[in-house]
Design an enzyme around this catalytic site. Sequence first.
Site, PDB file in Angstrom:
ATOM      1  N   ASP A 186      -4.464   4.177  -2.265  1.00 35.67           N
ATOM      2  CA  ASP A 186      -5.582   4.626  -1.390  1.00 35.67           C
ATOM      3  C   ASP A 186      -5.944   6.144  -2.066  1.00 35.67           C
ATOM      4  O   ASP A 186      -5.107   7.000  -1.718  1.00 35.67           O
ATOM      5  CB  ASP A 186      -5.302   4.532   0.099  1.00 35.67           C
ATOM      6  CG  ASP A 186      -4.810   3.381   0.682  1.00 35.67           C
ATOM      7  OD1 ASP A 186      -5.875   2.568   0.484  1.00 35.67           O
ATOM      8  OD2 ASP A 186      -4.057   2.959   1.161  1.00 35.67           O
TER       9      ASP A 186
ATOM     10  N   ASP B  49      -6.985  -5.134   4.802  1.00 34.64           N
ATOM     11  CA  ASP B  49      -6.101  -4.038   4.548  1.00 34.64           C
ATOM     12  C   ASP B  49      -6.349  -3.284   5.984  1.00 34.64           C
ATOM     13  O   ASP B  49      -7.295  -2.906   6.444  1.00 34.64           O
ATOM     14  CB  ASP B  49      -6.862  -3.388   3.684  1.00 34.64           C
ATOM     15  CG  ASP B  49      -6.076  -1.693   3.386  1.00 34.64           C
ATOM     16  OD1 ASP B  49      -5.222  -1.802   3.735  1.00 34.64           O
ATOM     17  OD2 ASP B  49      -6.981  -0.933   2.555  1.00 34.64           O
TER      18      ASP B  49
ATOM     19  N   HIS C  29      -8.072   1.823  -4.004  1.00 33.71           N
ATOM     20  CA  HIS C  29      -9.033   1.717  -3.007  1.00 33.71           C
ATOM     21  C   HIS C  29      -9.892   3.143  -2.880  1.00 33.71           C
ATOM     22  O   HIS C  29      -9.080   4.073  -2.394  1.00 33.71           O
ATOM     23  CB  HIS C  29      -8.362   1.158  -1.913  1.00 33.71           C
ATOM     24  CG  HIS C  29      -9.134   1.219  -0.648  1.00 33.71           C
ATOM     25  ND1 HIS C  29      -8.605   1.168   0.710  1.00 33.71           N
ATOM     26  CD2 HIS C  29     -10.478   1.230  -0.135  1.00 33.71           C
ATOM     27  CE1 HIS C  29      -9.244   1.025   1.683  1.00 33.71           C
ATOM     28  NE2 HIS C  29     -10.497   1.017   1.125  1.00 33.71           N
TER      29      HIS C  29
ATOM     30  N   MET D 224     -11.855   5.475  -1.148  1.00 31.27           N
ATOM     31  CA  MET D 224     -12.489   6.074   0.362  1.00 31.27           C
ATOM     32  C   MET D 224     -12.926   7.318   0.092  1.00 31.27           C
ATOM     33  O   MET D 224     -12.592   8.326   0.419  1.00 31.27           O
ATOM     34  CB  MET D 224     -11.585   5.885   1.489  1.00 31.27           C
ATOM     35  CG  MET D 224     -10.784   4.590   1.903  1.00 31.27           C
ATOM     36  SD  MET D 224      -9.366   4.462   2.869  1.00 31.27           S
ATOM     37  CE  MET D 224      -8.182   4.398   1.199  1.00 31.27           C
TER      38      MET D 224
ATOM     39  N   MET E   2     -11.801  -4.258   5.636  1.00 32.21           N
ATOM     40  CA  MET E   2     -10.939  -3.300   6.417  1.00 32.21           C
ATOM     41  C   MET E   2     -10.751  -3.852   7.932  1.00 32.21           C
ATOM     42  O   MET E   2     -11.866  -3.931   8.771  1.00 32.21           O
ATOM     43  CB  MET E   2     -11.640  -1.979   6.395  1.00 32.21           C
ATOM     44  CG  MET E   2     -11.886  -1.189   4.975  1.00 32.21           C
ATOM     45  SD  MET E   2     -10.062  -1.312   4.091  1.00 32.21           S
ATOM     46  CE  MET E   2      -9.300  -0.367   5.384  1.00 32.21           C
TER      47      MET E   2
ATOM     48  N   SER F  67       0.913  -1.382   0.050  1.00 29.44           N
ATOM     49  CA  SER F  67       0.011  -0.160   0.166  1.00 29.44           C
ATOM     50  C   SER F  67       0.870   1.429  -0.062  1.00 29.44           C
ATOM     51  O   SER F  67       1.747   1.406   1.084  1.00 29.44           O
ATOM     52  CB  SER F  67      -0.936  -0.058   1.133  1.00 29.44           C
ATOM     53  OG  SER F  67      -1.719   1.327   1.255  1.00 29.44           O
TER      54      SER F  67
ATOM     55  N   MET G 187      -8.430   9.173  -0.970  1.00 21.60           N
ATOM     56  CA  MET G 187      -9.336   9.632   0.099  1.00 21.60           C
ATOM     57  C   MET G 187      -9.831  10.992  -0.189  1.00 21.60           C
ATOM     58  O   MET G 187      -9.043  11.826  -0.810  1.00 21.60           O
ATOM     59  CB  MET G 187      -8.584   9.950   1.396  1.00 21.60           C
ATOM     60  CG  MET G 187      -7.915   8.497   1.895  1.00 21.60           C
ATOM     61  SD  MET G 187      -6.954   8.730   3.560  1.00 21.60           S
ATOM     62  CE  MET G 187      -6.122   7.024   3.694  1.00 21.60           C
TER      63      MET G 187
ATOM     64  N   HIS H 171      -1.056  -1.179  -4.073  1.00 22.19           N
ATOM     65  CA  HIS H 171      -2.648  -0.772  -3.557  1.00 22.19           C
ATOM     66  C   HIS H 171      -2.695   0.673  -3.440  1.00 22.19           C
ATOM     67  O   HIS H 171      -1.707   1.401  -2.613  1.00 22.19           O
ATOM     68  CB  HIS H 171      -2.762  -1.578  -2.316  1.00 22.19           C
ATOM     69  CG  HIS H 171      -4.126  -1.413  -1.700  1.00 22.19           C
ATOM     70  ND1 HIS H 171      -5.180  -1.809  -1.647  1.00 22.19           N
ATOM     71  CD2 HIS H 171      -4.364  -0.188  -0.444  1.00 22.19           C
ATOM     72  CE1 HIS H 171      -6.105  -1.148  -1.118  1.00 22.19           C
ATOM     73  NE2 HIS H 171      -5.555  -0.342  -0.302  1.00 22.19           N
TER      74      HIS H 171
END
Length: 214
Positions: free
Chosen positions: A36, A173, A67, A69, A138, A9, A38, A34
């Site tokens: 992320d 994760d 991913h 979010m 998660m 990640s 946000m 991975h």
Amino acid sequence: MNDLLVSASVLSADFLHLEDNLRQAVAAGSDWLHLDIMDGHFVPNLSFGMPLIKAIGSLQICPFDVHLMVTEPDMYLPACKEAGASLVVAHAEACPHLHRFLSNCRQMGMKAGVALNPSTGPECLRYLEDVLDFVLIMSVNPGFSGQRFIASALHKIEQVRSLVAPEVRIGVDGGVNAEWAPKCVAAGADTLIAASAIFGSSDYKAAIAGLRGH
Ligand code: DX5
Ligand code: ZN
């Protein structure tokens, strides 16, 4: 049983030496990256955006997942596709039309995944079997790397494993390290996502081997 994959990640990489860090992680045995995203609304933090994801995608060093979010995951699908994402993951809590989101991912040629927060049960996966490729459990409340693994995720992995088709991958994760990783695998996870356990280590190869239980 699906092969065990490790996905580094990027959130805990050294952003001042990003390309170098990512190449090292892949050379050390990370199968995937991975990424992320946000938005400061769905989670109380911002990470990085599509320009960086496109830059990482252009390296073409390994497959990567995004991913999301964010409160409006559908909005980012075209950019994920353009960046070369293999898999896109939206949160069940953020997405009232999950079936449509997953169908759209597949229609665009990407794998389709659903993430579940620690407090979200697996029931929402029940009617998605025709569109689901991946479930992301998660094991921390999303928004930050470096948090402690929440042990109830293990039981949820078992529940999800018995609910979804065998070919659907189950990722975990948050707080995944050499101590928790074998427990996740024993519970039925086949994709281990880790930020600090890899990028916080001075020896990526040993860290990734440790996650695999070697
Ligand atoms: C958390 C992110 C994770 C995070 C994991 O919101 O979704 O991918 O980077 O970090 P570690 O492995 O340090 O818990
Ligand atoms: Zn993540």
